[in-house]
Design a protein around this motif. Structure first.
Motif, PDB file in Angstrom:
ATOM      1  N   SER A   1      18.573  20.410  23.888  1.00  0.00           N
ATOM      2  CA  SER A   1      17.234  20.383  23.318  1.00  0.00           C
ATOM      3  C   SER A   1      16.584  21.762  23.375  1.00  0.00           C
ATOM      4  N   GLU A   2      17.287  22.749  23.887  1.00  0.00           N
ATOM      5  CA  GLU A   2      16.802  24.134  23.936  1.00  0.00           C
ATOM      6  C   GLU A   2      16.624  24.611  22.496  1.00  0.00           C
ATOM      7  N   GLY A   3      15.420  24.918  22.110  1.00  0.00           N
ATOM      8  CA  GLY A   3      15.179  25.395  20.754  1.00  0.00           C
ATOM      9  C   GLY A   3      15.071  24.303  19.718  1.00  0.00           C
ATOM     10  N   GLN A   4      15.006  23.059  20.131  1.00  0.00           N
ATOM     11  CA  GLN A   4      14.918  21.930  19.214  1.00  0.00           C
ATOM     12  C   GLN A   4      13.496  21.377  19.190  1.00  0.00           C
ATOM     13  N   VAL A   5      13.144  20.797  18.068  1.00  0.00           N
ATOM     14  CA  VAL A   5      11.942  19.980  17.964  1.00  0.00           C
ATOM     15  C   VAL A   5      12.401  18.681  17.320  1.00  0.00           C
ATOM     16  N   PHE A   6      12.004  17.573  17.892  1.00  0.00           N
ATOM     17  CA  PHE A   6      12.436  16.266  17.427  1.00  0.00           C
ATOM     18  C   PHE A   6      11.319  15.613  16.623  1.00  0.00           C
TER      19      PHE A   6
ATOM     20  N   ASP B   1       7.572  32.238  17.758  1.00  0.00           N
ATOM     21  CA  ASP B   1       6.645  32.388  18.883  1.00  0.00           C
ATOM     22  C   ASP B   1       6.132  31.030  19.359  1.00  0.00           C
ATOM     23  N   SER B   2       5.764  30.163  18.426  1.00  0.00           N
ATOM     24  CA  SER B   2       5.279  28.831  18.791  1.00  0.00           C
ATOM     25  C   SER B   2       6.400  27.965  19.351  1.00  0.00           C
ATOM     26  N   LEU B   3       7.617  28.170  18.858  1.00  0.00           N
ATOM     27  CA  LEU B   3       8.748  27.370  19.305  1.00  0.00           C
ATOM     28  C   LEU B   3       8.971  27.500  20.807  1.00  0.00           C
ATOM     29  N   ALA B   4       8.696  28.672  21.355  1.00  0.00           N
ATOM     30  CA  ALA B   4       8.845  28.869  22.800  1.00  0.00           C
ATOM     31  C   ALA B   4       7.961  27.904  23.593  1.00  0.00           C
ATOM     32  N   PHE B   5       6.843  27.474  23.007  1.00  0.00           N
ATOM     33  CA  PHE B   5       5.900  26.580  23.688  1.00  0.00           C
ATOM     34  C   PHE B   5       6.172  25.099  23.422  1.00  0.00           C
ATOM     35  N   VAL B   6       6.983  24.773  22.404  1.00  0.00           N
ATOM     36  CA  VAL B   6       7.191  23.371  22.044  1.00  0.00           C
ATOM     37  C   VAL B   6       8.662  22.948  22.018  1.00  0.00           C
ATOM     38  N   LYS B   7       9.578  23.844  22.403  1.00  0.00           N
ATOM     39  CA  LYS B   7      11.000  23.485  22.335  1.00  0.00           C
ATOM     40  C   LYS B   7      11.280  22.287  23.238  1.00  0.00           C
TER      41      LYS B   7
ATOM     42  N   GLN C   1       0.952  14.506  16.492  1.00  0.00           N
ATOM     43  CA  GLN C   1       0.803  14.923  17.881  1.00  0.00           C
ATOM     44  C   GLN C   1       2.139  15.418  18.410  1.00  0.00           C
ATOM     45  N   VAL C   2       2.067  16.337  19.351  1.00  0.00           N
ATOM     46  CA  VAL C   2       3.257  16.756  20.089  1.00  0.00           C
ATOM     47  C   VAL C   2       3.295  15.907  21.345  1.00  0.00           C
ATOM     48  N   VAL C   3       4.398  15.185  21.530  1.00  0.00           N
ATOM     49  CA  VAL C   3       4.542  14.334  22.707  1.00  0.00           C
ATOM     50  C   VAL C   3       5.786  14.766  23.480  1.00  0.00           C
ATOM     51  N   SER C   4       5.830  14.430  24.736  1.00  0.00           N
ATOM     52  CA  SER C   4       6.972  14.733  25.605  1.00  0.00           C
ATOM     53  C   SER C   4       7.330  16.214  25.566  1.00  0.00           C
ATOM     54  N   ASN C   5       6.335  17.081  25.738  1.00  0.00           N
ATOM     55  CA  ASN C   5       6.574  18.527  25.701  1.00  0.00           C
ATOM     56  C   ASN C   5       7.041  19.004  27.078  1.00  0.00           C
ATOM     57  N   PRO C   6       8.313  19.383  27.213  1.00  0.00           N
ATOM     58  CA  PRO C   6       8.801  19.836  28.514  1.00  0.00           C
ATOM     59  C   PRO C   6       8.239  21.197  28.923  1.00  0.00           C
ATOM     60  N   GLN C   7       7.612  21.925  28.000  1.00  0.00           N
ATOM     61  CA  GLN C   7       7.028  23.230  28.311  1.00  0.00           C
ATOM     62  C   GLN C   7       5.604  23.110  28.844  1.00  0.00           C
ATOM     63  N   ALA C   8       4.993  21.927  28.683  1.00  0.00           N
ATOM     64  CA  ALA C   8       3.600  21.733  29.084  1.00  0.00           C
ATOM     65  C   ALA C   8       3.508  21.232  30.518  1.00  0.00           C
ATOM     66  N   GLU C   9       2.604  21.854  31.269  1.00  0.00           N
ATOM     67  CA  GLU C   9       2.367  21.407  32.643  1.00  0.00           C
ATOM     68  C   GLU C   9       1.384  20.254  32.660  1.00  0.00           C
ATOM     69  N   LYS C  10       0.310  20.410  31.917  1.00  0.00           N
ATOM     70  CA  LYS C  10      -0.677  19.349  31.788  1.00  0.00           C
ATOM     71  C   LYS C  10      -1.388  19.513  30.458  1.00  0.00           C
ATOM     72  N   GLY C  11      -2.064  18.473  30.032  1.00  0.00           N
ATOM     73  CA  GLY C  11      -2.775  18.515  28.768  1.00  0.00           C
ATOM     74  C   GLY C  11      -4.110  17.831  28.883  1.00  0.00           C
ATOM     75  N   CYS C  12      -4.894  17.962  27.836  1.00  0.00           N
ATOM     76  CA  CYS C  12      -6.195  17.294  27.838  1.00  0.00           C
ATOM     77  C   CYS C  12      -6.011  15.838  27.415  1.00  0.00           C
ATOM     78  N   SER C  13      -7.011  15.048  27.601  1.00  0.00           N
ATOM     79  CA  SER C  13      -6.899  13.619  27.319  1.00  0.00           C
ATOM     80  C   SER C  13      -6.708  13.315  25.839  1.00  0.00           C
ATOM     81  N   CYS C  14      -7.175  14.194  24.956  1.00  0.00           N
ATOM     82  CA  CYS C  14      -7.018  13.921  23.524  1.00  0.00           C
ATOM     83  C   CYS C  14      -5.646  14.363  23.011  1.00  0.00           C
TER      84      CYS C  14
END
Length: 141
Positions: A33-38, A98-104, A120-133
């Motif tokens: 999944s490195e470099g992938q977006v599903f 550049d954006s792919l680095a944040f959503v791969k 929406q972007v869901v199950s983002n392994p690059q994200a530590e936390k997100g806002c409620s929306c």
């Protein structure tokens, strides 16, 4: 082999490989999944309903939002040299490098609720936390 991120209960996504928009061969991605977006099935379905001709969904990551970074979705028709194209069932999502680095490794989903519907972007392994929306996030360091 690594598995794609879990799909939301309402949609089952299948992994897609990025396809270069160039006529010359570019680097190829492995099955990881490195470099992938599903794309979830609901995302594919909605994109097929709203796009015409050469239109696709562009996903960008920008600074801002309540958590530091935010997702930006727009319909576009121009594929730039630094873009990666993720296609499934005729629906396309394009992400710049550049954006792919944040959503791969993430999944793009379409959610329809009583008061709103959105990509929406869901199950983002690059994200530590997100806002409620779900529109902004902070990255893991």
């Amino acid at each position: 082999l690594p598995k794609p991120p879990p799909a939301p209960a309402c949609a089952v996504g299948r992994p897609v490989r990025w396809a270069s928009s160039f006529s010359q061969p570019g680097p190829t991605e492995s099955d990881s999944s490195e470099g992938q977006v599903f794309l979830s099935e609901s995302c594919v379905k909605r994109l097929l309903e709203i796009t015409e001709g050469s239109e696709f969904l562009r996903l960008q990551v920008e600074g801002g939002g309540c958590s530091g970074f935010q997702y930006k979705f727009s319909l576009d028709t121009v594929i730039n040299p630094d873009d990666r194209v993720f296609e499934q069932g005729g629906a396309r999502v394009v992400v710049d490098v550049d954006s792919l680095a944040f959503v791969k490794g993430s999944m793009v989903d379409f959610s329809q609720e009583l008061i709103r519907s959105s990509f929406q972007v869901v199950s983002n392994p690059q994200a530590e936390k997100g806002c409620s929306c779900g529109t902004s996030f902070s990255v893991k360091f």
